[in-house]
Design an enzyme around this catalytic site. Structure first.
Site, short mmCIF file in Angstrom:
data_model
loop_
_atom_site.label_atom_id
_atom_site.label_comp_id
_atom_site.label_asym_id
_atom_site.label_seq_id
_atom_site.Cartn_x
_atom_site.Cartn_y
_atom_site.Cartn_z
N LYS A 136 9.95 34.62 -21.29
CA LYS A 136 10.01 34.99 -22.91
C LYS A 136 9.46 36.43 -23.23
O LYS A 136 9.61 37.17 -24.11
CB LYS A 136 9.34 33.47 -23.39
CG LYS A 136 9.74 33.79 -25.08
CD LYS A 136 8.92 32.77 -25.69
CE LYS A 136 9.57 31.24 -25.29
NZ LYS A 136 8.65 30.39 -26.11
N GLU A 176 3.60 35.51 -12.29
CA GLU A 176 4.37 35.20 -11.22
C GLU A 176 5.95 35.86 -11.31
O GLU A 176 6.31 36.39 -10.26
CB GLU A 176 4.51 33.67 -10.98
CG GLU A 176 3.21 33.17 -10.80
CD GLU A 176 2.54 32.42 -12.07
OE1 GLU A 176 1.70 31.63 -12.21
OE2 GLU A 176 2.86 33.16 -13.22
N GLY A 221 9.14 26.33 -23.18
CA GLY A 221 9.82 26.70 -21.94
C GLY A 221 10.39 25.55 -21.25
O GLY A 221 11.41 25.55 -20.73
N ARG A 222 9.74 24.43 -21.43
CA ARG A 222 10.19 23.26 -20.74
C ARG A 222 11.38 22.60 -21.65
O ARG A 222 11.96 21.56 -21.12
CB ARG A 222 9.16 22.23 -20.66
CG ARG A 222 8.36 21.75 -21.83
CD ARG A 222 7.11 21.01 -21.39
NE ARG A 222 6.19 20.76 -22.58
CZ ARG A 222 5.52 21.41 -23.00
NH1 ARG A 222 5.40 22.81 -22.78
NH2 ARG A 222 4.56 21.21 -24.24
N GLU A 244 3.51 18.14 -18.82
CA GLU A 244 3.00 19.21 -19.77
C GLU A 244 2.94 18.95 -21.09
O GLU A 244 2.31 19.40 -21.88
CB GLU A 244 3.76 20.41 -19.51
CG GLU A 244 3.20 21.72 -19.90
CD GLU A 244 3.97 22.93 -19.58
OE1 GLU A 244 3.58 23.50 -18.24
OE2 GLU A 244 4.78 23.49 -19.99
N HIS A 295 13.32 4.18 2.21
CA HIS A 295 13.07 4.26 3.48
C HIS A 295 11.58 5.01 3.45
O HIS A 295 11.23 5.64 4.42
CB HIS A 295 13.90 4.87 4.32
CG HIS A 295 15.02 3.92 4.48
ND1 HIS A 295 15.23 2.86 5.31
CD2 HIS A 295 16.17 3.80 3.77
CE1 HIS A 295 16.53 2.28 5.41
NE2 HIS A 295 17.06 2.81 4.17
N LYS A 338 -4.79 30.47 -14.43
CA LYS A 338 -4.04 31.46 -14.35
C LYS A 338 -5.16 32.82 -14.96
O LYS A 338 -5.10 33.84 -14.39
CB LYS A 338 -3.12 31.53 -15.45
CG LYS A 338 -1.78 30.79 -14.77
CD LYS A 338 -0.54 30.43 -15.99
CE LYS A 338 0.01 31.61 -16.44
NZ LYS A 338 1.08 31.36 -17.09
#
Length: 584
Positions: A246, A252, A307-308, A394, A425, A546
């Protein structure tokens, strides 16, 4: 009277409320105040205290006894949302009719409807950042109105959708050519967080609907191995990168984008190749231009989309290329159908409210369940638990309320999971016989995706139903002994049961039902945030590490020794890393 034996007066279980008209069409709703003043502390509400008292009564009650006392329980404690293909059975939760009535009273006292309407009306309910929360506008029809500061944002949304459709069509048809004139065959999404988890989850979920001759990959981790493995066998002349950020400053994402740019330019020996091999999803035109991406190939984002909550925005460009514009529109229609259900269905038949309030019950009243296992019985949904981790943790991983005061109860539980039957399992042992109470969401589909074996799908679903039954009822010591297990070993075979689960049964995994399923969880997260009186839409906790990393990276790169600003542990670790960072 046995617990759970008498249904409360309400509408029948099967037919849900039918919305009379799409509530987003025409005139927008009146804009209620997002925060009228100082909040009421949730734990001091009479409705909260009533649930706390009630929980003591239910604590020693077993689901075996509850079901025995009410033969109709399984057909009563269920609900569906018309137009979504989604049905939930919540009868295997440790609740009685009184529990559900008390939860609905808490929902009413928390004014979920008022807060929901404030969100849909474009009020700035993200109070810590003074922002509106309008991801619901991303899937609204063209005729809808979602006003933000007096401006209807829907035309902007559809303009970007049209731009996405044009670009996706060119990639899918082969019309878009790389710098050397060759067809694009590889699409790589570069993002992180919501700019990665949504696209990769949707691609995996809808792979059966994708254009198979195209290769799709996703790069998110700043670890260079992620970029290397995604590109090592590809030709840059046949590859397009979608850089999703954005702000276009995410460390990153920009680090990986620069690596991609270097790869393309170095291999093709032409700096101008960037224009044909990179597009951006961003709101920062200046930074996009500086990177070398043609501004005509930037797809807009807005600060009213978190964002999410962005996978149905231009962040979903890779999804649209994979499944095609029409299927992407079906995905949006599924989101919108659940939005309408959330706005119109009465609370006791409202799937997001039911799931949200059951989460409140399990987290805050039922012995403090600390985690939720999401168990999709579909291999296509293998990334769905990871997607929900960000959406839920978040959003509601907060320790202060809207007034900045410490909360007096647990908020966001830990979400985790794997597809069935693999998890059976692995970690199901702990769920069935461990000492922790872990509520489970079991997700299944009535029809297999084309190409799947119907017989195998029947076996898959038999496992889902069996696990829900085993979680609820377990196996008693008497049953174990009756099966002939030696008495010394019998305790090891006992499964206590009484483990709560909700079964989400969907007609078929399609773009539309996936949209509805995601929106169901989105709105359930919102409901819990309202009841807890927290801001579900900021994420300041993401920033601290960060920020520290920037200074630490500069320190690692520096060859000048100096006094460390870190604690003794971090300083020693940095020194050791500097000593061994280069191979001898």
């Amino acid at each position: 009277m046995p617990i759970g034996s008498t249904p409360p007066p309400r509408t029948p279980a099967t037919p849900p409320a039918r919305p009379s008209a799409p509530p987003t069409a025409g005139k927008p709703p009146a804009a209620p105040s997002a925060r009228p003043g100082k909040s009421i502390r949730p734990a001091s509400r009479p409705e909260w205290l009533a649930l706390k008292t009630h929980a003591g009564k239910v604590a020693t009650t077993h689901l075996r006894d509850i079901f025995k006392a009410d033969e109709r329980r399984g057909s009563r404690l269920c609900a569906e949302a018309l137009g979504t293909g989604i049905y939930i059975d919540y009868s295997k939760n440790r609740v009685t009719d009184e529990t559900m009535q008390l939860l609905m009273k808490l929902a009413a006292a928390s004014e979920i409807g008022k807060h929901r309407d404030a969100m849909f009306a474009g009020q700035k309910i993200n109070t810590t950042e003074d922002r509106a929360v309008l991801h619901v506008a991303l899937r609204a029809p063209r005729s809808a109105m979602f006003n933000l500061d007096g401006r209807n944002v829907v035309p902007e949304v559809h303009a970007v959708l049209e731009q996405m459709m044009t670009f996706a069509g060119k990639i899918r048809s082969g019309e878009w050519r790389g710098n050397s004139g060759r067809r694009i065959r590889n699409v790589i999404n570069i993002g992180i967080g919501g700019s990665d988890l949504g696209p990769v989850m949707a691609y995996e979920a809808l792979k059966a609907f994708s254009q198979r001759e195209l290769t799709f990959r996703f790069i998110s981790n700043v670890d260079g191995a992620d970029f290397h493995e995604a590109t090592r066998d590809l030709d840059p002349g046949e590859t397009v990168f979608i850089v999703c950020s954005k702000t276009f400053t995410t460390l990153e994402t920009l680090t990986n984008a620069q690596a991609a740019k270097d790869w393309v330019v170095t291999t093709m020996r032409d700096p101008k190749a960037v224009a044909k091999h990179f597009v951006a999803v961003s709101s920062n035109l200046e930074e996009v231009r500086k990177f070398g991406i043609d501004p005509a190939n930037m797809f807009a984002m807005w600060d009213w989309v978190g964002g999410r909550y962005s996978m149905d925005s231009a962040i979903g460009l890779s999804t649209m290329i994979a499944i095609g514009p029409e299927n992407f529109r079906a995905l949006l229609a599924g989101f919108h159908a659940m939005d309408n259900h959330f706005r119109t269905a009465p609370p006791e038949r409202n799937l997001p409210i039911l799931m949200g309030m059951l989460g409140i019950w399990n987290t805050n009243f039922l012995f403090g369940a600390e985690t939720v296992a999401v168990l999709p019985y579909s291999n296509y949904l293998k990334r769905f638990p990871a997607y929900l981790q960000q959406l839920t943790m978040e959003s509601n991983g907060k320790h202060v309320d809207l007034d900045g005061m410490p909360v007096a109860f647990e908020t966001g539980p830990i979400y985790w999971g794997e597809p069935g039957t693999n998890g059976q399992h692995s970690f199901y042992q702990l769920i069935h016989q461990g000492t922790r109470l872990i509520p489970c969401d079991l997700i299944g589909f009535c029809q297999p995706v084309e190409g799947s074996s119907p017989a195998q799908h029947d076996l898959l679903m038999a496992n889902l139903f069996a696990q829900g039954e085993a979680l609820a009822f377990g196996k008693t010591l008497e049953q174990v002994i009756a099966e002939g297990v030696p008495s010394a070993l019998a305790p090891h075979h006992v499964c206590q049961g009484n483990r709560p689960s909700t079964t989400i049964l969907v007609e078929k995994l399609t773009p539309q039902t996936l949209g509805s399923l995601i929106a169901l969880y989105e709105h359930a997260v919102f409901v819990r945030g309202v009841v807890w009186n927290i801001d579900s839409f900021d994420q300041f906790g993401v920033e601290l590490g960060k920020q520290l990393a920037k200074g630490t990276a500069a320190e690692i790169a520096s060859s000048k020794p100096g006094k460390s600003a870190h604690d003794s542990s971090t300083a020693a670790l940095i020194k050791r890393y500097q000593r061994f960072r280069k191979a001898p």
